[in-house]
Design a protein around this motif. Structure first.
Motif, mmCIF file in Angstrom:
data_model
loop_
_atom_site.group_PDB
_atom_site.id
_atom_site.type_symbol
_atom_site.label_atom_id
_atom_site.label_comp_id
_atom_site.label_asym_id
_atom_site.label_seq_id
_atom_site.Cartn_x
_atom_site.Cartn_y
_atom_site.Cartn_z
ATOM 1 N N PHE A 1 15.510 8.455 -16.908
ATOM 2 C CA PHE A 1 14.307 7.107 -16.996
ATOM 3 C C PHE A 1 15.034 6.011 -16.152
ATOM 4 C CE2 PHE A 1 14.547 2.219 -18.707
ATOM 5 C CZ PHE A 1 12.677 2.374 -17.976
ATOM 6 N N MET A 2 16.220 5.709 -16.104
ATOM 7 C CA MET A 2 17.245 4.870 -15.076
ATOM 8 C C MET A 2 16.483 5.700 -13.121
ATOM 9 S SD MET A 2 17.955 2.403 -16.245
ATOM 10 C CE MET A 2 18.595 1.496 -15.431
ATOM 11 N N SER A 3 16.451 6.579 -13.099
ATOM 12 C CA SER A 3 16.508 7.004 -12.165
ATOM 13 C C SER A 3 15.167 7.163 -11.528
ATOM 14 C CB SER A 3 16.425 8.878 -11.600
ATOM 15 O OG SER A 3 17.814 9.358 -11.489
ATOM 16 N N GLY A 4 14.184 7.223 -12.209
ATOM 17 C CA GLY A 4 12.403 6.407 -12.193
ATOM 18 C C GLY A 4 12.590 5.239 -11.553
ATOM 19 N N VAL A 5 13.343 3.760 -13.253
ATOM 20 C CA VAL A 5 13.645 3.044 -12.101
ATOM 21 C C VAL A 5 14.021 2.330 -10.707
ATOM 22 C CG1 VAL A 5 15.408 0.577 -12.585
ATOM 23 C CG2 VAL A 5 14.144 2.462 -14.705
ATOM 24 N N LEU A 6 14.908 3.275 -10.147
ATOM 25 C CA LEU A 6 15.249 3.694 -9.265
ATOM 26 C C LEU A 6 14.940 4.040 -7.691
ATOM 27 C CD1 LEU A 6 19.237 4.706 -9.416
ATOM 28 C CD2 LEU A 6 18.365 2.348 -8.771
ATOM 29 N N TRP A 7 13.484 4.555 -8.623
ATOM 30 C CA TRP A 7 12.316 5.419 -7.550
ATOM 31 C C TRP A 7 11.860 3.823 -7.260
ATOM 32 C CZ3 TRP A 7 11.735 9.785 -5.550
ATOM 33 C CH2 TRP A 7 10.704 10.401 -4.888
ATOM 34 N N GLY A 8 11.502 3.310 -8.309
ATOM 35 C CA GLY A 8 11.138 2.169 -8.118
ATOM 36 C C GLY A 8 11.405 1.374 -7.014
ATOM 37 N N PHE A 9 12.286 0.635 -7.137
ATOM 38 C CA PHE A 9 12.796 0.382 -6.114
ATOM 39 C C PHE A 9 13.025 0.798 -5.031
ATOM 40 C CE2 PHE A 9 15.729 -1.149 -10.129
ATOM 41 C CZ PHE A 9 15.643 -2.195 -10.590
ATOM 42 N N ALA A 10 12.671 2.202 -5.209
ATOM 43 C CA ALA A 10 12.959 2.665 -3.585
ATOM 44 C C ALA A 10 11.580 2.490 -2.819
ATOM 45 C CB ALA A 10 12.959 4.114 -3.453
ATOM 46 N N THR A 11 10.627 2.003 -3.689
ATOM 47 C CA THR A 11 9.561 2.038 -2.804
ATOM 48 C C THR A 11 9.039 0.451 -2.330
ATOM 49 O OG1 THR A 11 8.592 0.793 -5.087
ATOM 50 C CG2 THR A 11 7.750 3.303 -4.350
ATOM 51 N N LYS A 12 10.407 -0.281 -2.645
ATOM 52 C CA LYS A 12 10.614 -1.724 -1.753
ATOM 53 C C LYS A 12 10.435 -1.186 -0.444
ATOM 54 C CE LYS A 12 10.473 -4.627 -5.520
ATOM 55 N NZ LYS A 12 11.460 -5.666 -6.357
ATOM 56 N N THR A 13 11.216 -0.478 0.102
ATOM 57 C CA THR A 13 11.893 -0.361 1.060
ATOM 58 C C THR A 13 10.942 0.558 1.854
ATOM 59 O OG1 THR A 13 13.643 -0.598 2.612
ATOM 60 C CG2 THR A 13 13.638 0.811 0.794
#
Length: 150
Positions: A59-71
């Motif tokens: 699940f936390m991989s998905g959260v980090l993936w979401g943060f990656a969309t900000k760059t």
């Protein structure tokens, strides 16, 4: 907990329940017996922690993936690559019995906290993110340590 919005804090703390429950059923025989009878053997002791811990790392991989969309650009590529590491860790490192899996989950959650710090340093997370993550990670590590070291 100062400055952490109520919903993420409450949901994060609620997400600790399977870890705490697993530790308690490991430590208290009567709780373990009741849990096994009422819920089944997969939902007590280290077994509930290991299964749930693998899910949470994914699940936390998905959260980090979401943060990656900000760059964008090469930083985005790096963030996307880093974001899949917790899920891959859970997939490859949670076999070999409860002791090895528990130890590897502890390393996985410690590594996740480092990834959280990197994403926070890059200002991809909310300002309160690291306060929440440090609190939750500390609790998870203590609970997993019960099954690994006791």
């Amino acid at each position: 907990m100062n400055g952490i919005p109520r919903a993420p804090l409450v949901l994060g703390l609620a997400g600790l329940i399977p870890f705490v429950w697993g530790a308690l059923t490991y430590l208290i025989d009567d709780m373990h017996a009741w849990g096994t009878q009422a819920l089944g053997p997969r939902f007590v002791g280290p077994y509930v922690q290991l299964f749930y811990g693998s899910i949470i790392l994914s699940f936390m991989s998905g959260v980090l993936w979401g943060f990656a969309t900000k760059t964008s650009g090469s930083k985005a590529a790096t963030c996307y690559l880093l974001s899949v590491l917790p899920a891959l860790w859970a997939f490859f490192k949670t076999g070999g019995g409860p002791l090895a899996a528990g130890t590897n989950l502890m390393w996985g959650f410690a590594g996740l906290l480092l990834l959280d710090a990197v994403f926070s340093y890059w200002r991809l997370t909310p300002a309160w993110w690291m306060r929440l993550r440090m609190l939750l990670t500390a609790a998870v590590l203590v609970c997993l340590a019960v099954g690994v070291y006791l």
